[in-house]
Design a protein around this motif. Structure first.
Motif, PDB file in Angstrom:
ATOM      1  N   MET A 169      81.474   8.433  18.801  1.00  0.00           N
ATOM      2  CA  MET A 169      80.488   8.387  19.625  1.00  0.00           C
ATOM      3  C   MET A 169      80.824   9.246  20.712  1.00  0.00           C
ATOM      4  SD  MET A 169      78.707   5.725  18.774  1.00  0.00           S
ATOM      5  CE  MET A 169      77.594   5.585  20.065  1.00  0.00           C
ATOM      6  N   ASN A 170      81.955  10.025  21.000  1.00  0.00           N
ATOM      7  CA  ASN A 170      81.998  11.018  21.927  1.00  0.00           C
ATOM      8  C   ASN A 170      81.417  12.287  21.267  1.00  0.00           C
ATOM      9  OD1 ASN A 170      85.100  12.903  22.990  1.00  0.00           O
ATOM     10  ND2 ASN A 170      83.186  12.801  24.013  1.00  0.00           N
ATOM     11  N   ALA A 171      81.483  12.365  19.929  1.00  0.00           N
ATOM     12  CA  ALA A 171      80.916  13.497  19.340  1.00  0.00           C
ATOM     13  C   ALA A 171      79.412  13.426  19.458  1.00  0.00           C
ATOM     14  CB  ALA A 171      81.473  13.535  17.781  1.00  0.00           C
ATOM     15  N   ILE A 172      78.740  12.065  19.184  1.00  0.00           N
ATOM     16  CA  ILE A 172      77.341  12.013  19.130  1.00  0.00           C
ATOM     17  C   ILE A 172      76.708  12.370  20.708  1.00  0.00           C
ATOM     18  CG2 ILE A 172      75.525  10.281  18.977  1.00  0.00           C
ATOM     19  CD1 ILE A 172      77.135   9.022  16.892  1.00  0.00           C
ATOM     20  N   ASN A 185      68.390  25.378  22.033  1.00  0.00           N
ATOM     21  CA  ASN A 185      67.800  26.312  20.862  1.00  0.00           C
ATOM     22  C   ASN A 185      67.426  25.696  19.551  1.00  0.00           C
ATOM     23  OD1 ASN A 185      69.724  27.533  19.186  1.00  0.00           O
ATOM     24  ND2 ASN A 185      70.552  27.931  20.900  1.00  0.00           N
ATOM     25  N   PRO A 186      66.638  26.055  18.723  1.00  0.00           N
ATOM     26  CA  PRO A 186      66.158  25.360  17.526  1.00  0.00           C
ATOM     27  C   PRO A 186      67.311  25.580  16.633  1.00  0.00           C
ATOM     28  CG  PRO A 186      64.358  27.273  18.130  1.00  0.00           C
ATOM     29  CD  PRO A 186      65.547  27.419  19.178  1.00  0.00           C
ATOM     30  N   ILE A 187      68.319  26.312  16.699  1.00  0.00           N
ATOM     31  CA  ILE A 187      69.282  26.594  15.678  1.00  0.00           C
ATOM     32  C   ILE A 187      70.225  25.196  15.962  1.00  0.00           C
ATOM     33  CG2 ILE A 187      71.014  27.905  14.489  1.00  0.00           C
ATOM     34  CD1 ILE A 187      68.172  29.020  14.690  1.00  0.00           C
ATOM     35  N   ILE A 188      70.776  25.246  17.145  1.00  0.00           N
ATOM     36  CA  ILE A 188      71.538  24.269  17.510  1.00  0.00           C
ATOM     37  C   ILE A 188      71.145  22.910  17.417  1.00  0.00           C
ATOM     38  CG2 ILE A 188      72.891  23.301  19.802  1.00  0.00           C
ATOM     39  CD1 ILE A 188      74.312  25.818  18.150  1.00  0.00           C
ATOM     40  N   ASP A 189      69.488  22.580  17.671  1.00  0.00           N
ATOM     41  CA  ASP A 189      68.876  21.499  17.590  1.00  0.00           C
ATOM     42  C   ASP A 189      69.148  20.947  16.125  1.00  0.00           C
ATOM     43  OD1 ASP A 189      68.171  21.591  20.345  1.00  0.00           O
ATOM     44  OD2 ASP A 189      66.011  21.901  19.720  1.00  0.00           O
ATOM     45  N   LEU A 190      69.298  21.899  15.034  1.00  0.00           N
ATOM     46  CA  LEU A 190      69.228  21.391  13.776  1.00  0.00           C
ATOM     47  C   LEU A 190      70.619  21.027  13.623  1.00  0.00           C
ATOM     48  CD1 LEU A 190      67.689  24.532  12.123  1.00  0.00           C
ATOM     49  CD2 LEU A 190      66.777  22.078  12.025  1.00  0.00           C
ATOM     50  N   MET A 191      71.780  21.695  14.122  1.00  0.00           N
ATOM     51  CA  MET A 191      73.193  21.133  14.220  1.00  0.00           C
ATOM     52  C   MET A 191      73.111  19.535  14.646  1.00  0.00           C
ATOM     53  SD  MET A 191      75.328  24.314  14.446  1.00  0.00           S
ATOM     54  CE  MET A 191      75.082  25.782  13.818  1.00  0.00           C
ATOM     55  N   ALA A 192      72.758  19.519  15.897  1.00  0.00           N
ATOM     56  CA  ALA A 192      72.770  18.476  16.616  1.00  0.00           C
ATOM     57  C   ALA A 192      71.976  17.159  16.056  1.00  0.00           C
ATOM     58  CB  ALA A 192      72.070  18.390  18.128  1.00  0.00           C
ATOM     59  N   GLU A 193      70.813  17.243  15.448  1.00  0.00           N
ATOM     60  CA  GLU A 193      70.285  16.134  14.584  1.00  0.00           C
ATOM     61  C   GLU A 193      71.293  15.794  13.464  1.00  0.00           C
ATOM     62  OE1 GLU A 193      66.161  16.348  14.202  1.00  0.00           O
ATOM     63  OE2 GLU A 193      65.987  14.437  12.914  1.00  0.00           O
ATOM     64  N   GLU A 194      71.425  16.948  12.673  1.00  0.00           N
ATOM     65  CA  GLU A 194      72.575  16.595  11.587  1.00  0.00           C
ATOM     66  C   GLU A 194      73.851  15.993  11.910  1.00  0.00           C
ATOM     67  OE1 GLU A 194      72.108  16.353   8.607  1.00  0.00           O
ATOM     68  OE2 GLU A 194      73.903  16.771   7.476  1.00  0.00           O
ATOM     69  N   GLY A 195      74.372  16.523  12.934  1.00  0.00           N
ATOM     70  CA  GLY A 195      75.692  15.745  13.512  1.00  0.00           C
ATOM     71  C   GLY A 195      75.593  14.306  13.866  1.00  0.00           C
TER      72      GLY A 195
END
Ligand code: NAI
Ligand SMILES: O=C(O)/C=C\C(=O)CC(=O)O
Length: 353
Positions: A169-172, A185-195
């Protein structure tokens, strides 16, 4: 699409069961001879196992890592490294042990190899924290970024289920706040949603089968992505509140993140609809605040501040401290609403939407 800045940081990552066995060759790549292995006292056995794998290339084990990196411990570890002729440190553990490695790197420049065993994500960031005279100072500095990260899920098999869920949950939380960051930024957004997606799937499975290597690997993969988000964009209300609650009221780190996140998201929901949509989509739910609350509650994690050591009489003071410094957040910080957020988190209420 808005204009943005993207910074890629040059850590080398090895991922997969058994990758720890490549540690000695990774030291060769870094051109170092002797490693001081760092751990908490509880993880001394893992640190000794790593030192055993390194043989003569292990300078020794320093097993006094504790949460929030007291400056005295950092100095002791640095002096120990010098005494033993270590020219690098291998941090085997969670955010506390990686944090100790970072404190050593901050003024010695010693390269750090991180072997993460929780999902906190510190191994991916340039953020350090050091506590001196009861005050925790945090900062960002490229020198503390581990040069190599070895994600070996075998080392996470023994992470107790309760800690695994709260650490996940800390990671989320890193990824969720990244999605509404002013520096997103759009690149990090992709990582965030996938994470978030990866952890949303992994945590319930991990609760059912804590020794399943594939599930542990999926959780580490999610943690890696979420840690990269934390490293890359500025955090907001949720992280600041958790910092206050941890630093001034001594609440446990991952549990505090777990309890506060649904309420911080509810606070920001109307001001950050696109981020909420992406969080909810990643968790296959309608409401982001409710989905993170349910993920924690349904997997046995605490959902109320009163259950993790917060006292009702300290809520006003926590609100005052949180308001002392204004910082970027999708919704401005308003005293009454913030105090209500803390009350809801204290009582463990499920967000209403
Ligand atoms: N600088 C950064 O970017 C970040 C720093 N942090 C910092 O990290 C600290 C919290 O780190 P956490 O990882 O949540 O906890 P932690 O590193 O304090 O570990 C908690 C406990 O779990 C044990 N443990 C860890 N991995 C284990 C395993 N695989 N098996 C059995 N026991 C295990 C540890 O020995 C310790 O007793 C806080 O001080 C926080 O501020 C957290 C996230 C990011
Ligand atoms: O709060 C977090 O999870 C992220 C960053 C830190 O914990 C930094 C620190 O206080 O050590």
């Amino acid at each position: 699409m808005k204009d943005f800045v993207y910074i890629g940081r040059p850590a080398r990552v090895l991922f997969g069961p058994g990758t720890l066995r490549q540690l000695a060759s990774e030291l060769d790549r870094l051109g170092v001879r002797k490693a001081l292995v760092l751990s908490t006292p509880e993880q001394r056995a893992s640190a000794e196992q790593v030192a055993g794998m390194l043989g003569e290339r292990a300078a020794g084990v320093f097993d006094r890592a504790v949460m929030h990196v007291p400056i005295e411990t950092a100095r002791e570890a640095r002096a120990h490294a010098v005494r033993l002729g270590a020219d690098c440190a291998v941090a085997v553990g969670g955010g506390s042990t990686v944090g100790l490695g970072k404190a050593i790197a901050l003024d010695s420049g010693l390269p750090i190899v991180a072997v993460p065993t929780t999902y906190a994500g510190s191994e991916m960031t340039t953020i350090y924290g050091i506590t001196e005279a009861g005050l925790k100072k945090t900062g960002r500095d490229d020198r503390v970024l581990p040069r190599t990260v070895i994600y070996d899920p075998e080392l996470t098999l023994g992470l107790p289920v309760g800690m695994s869920i709260t650490s996940g949950m800390n990671a989320i939380a890193h990824a969720a706040e990244g999605l509404y960051s002013t520096t997103s930024n759009p690149i990090i957004d992709l990582m965030a949603e996938e994470g978030i997606r990866a952890l949303g799937v992994a945590l319930p499975r991990l609760r059912a089968q804590p020794r399943d290597l594939e599930v542990r690997g999926n959780a580490l993969y999610g943690a890696w992505l979420c840690g990269t988000v934390l490293a890359s964009v500025e955090m907001a209300l949720h992280h600041k509140l958790c910092h206050t609650l941890g630093g001034s009221f001594n609440l446990p780190h991952a549990e505090t993140h777990t309890v506060v996140l649904p309420h911080a998201l509810a606070y920001n929901a109307k001001a950050a609809p696109e981020a909420m949509h992406r969080i909810a989509r990643a968790l296959e739910a309608k409401s982001a605040p409710q989905a993170v609350y349910d993920l924690a509650r349904d997997n046995g994690a605490p959902v109320a501040l009163r259950d993790i050591g917060m006292r009702a009489e300290d809520l006003d003071r926590a609100c005052d401290i949180a308001l002392q410094n204004q910082y970027p957040n999708p919704r401005p910080l308003e005293r009454a609403a913030l105090r209500q957020l803390l009350q809801d988190a204290y009582e463990g209420k499920r967000p209403s939407e």
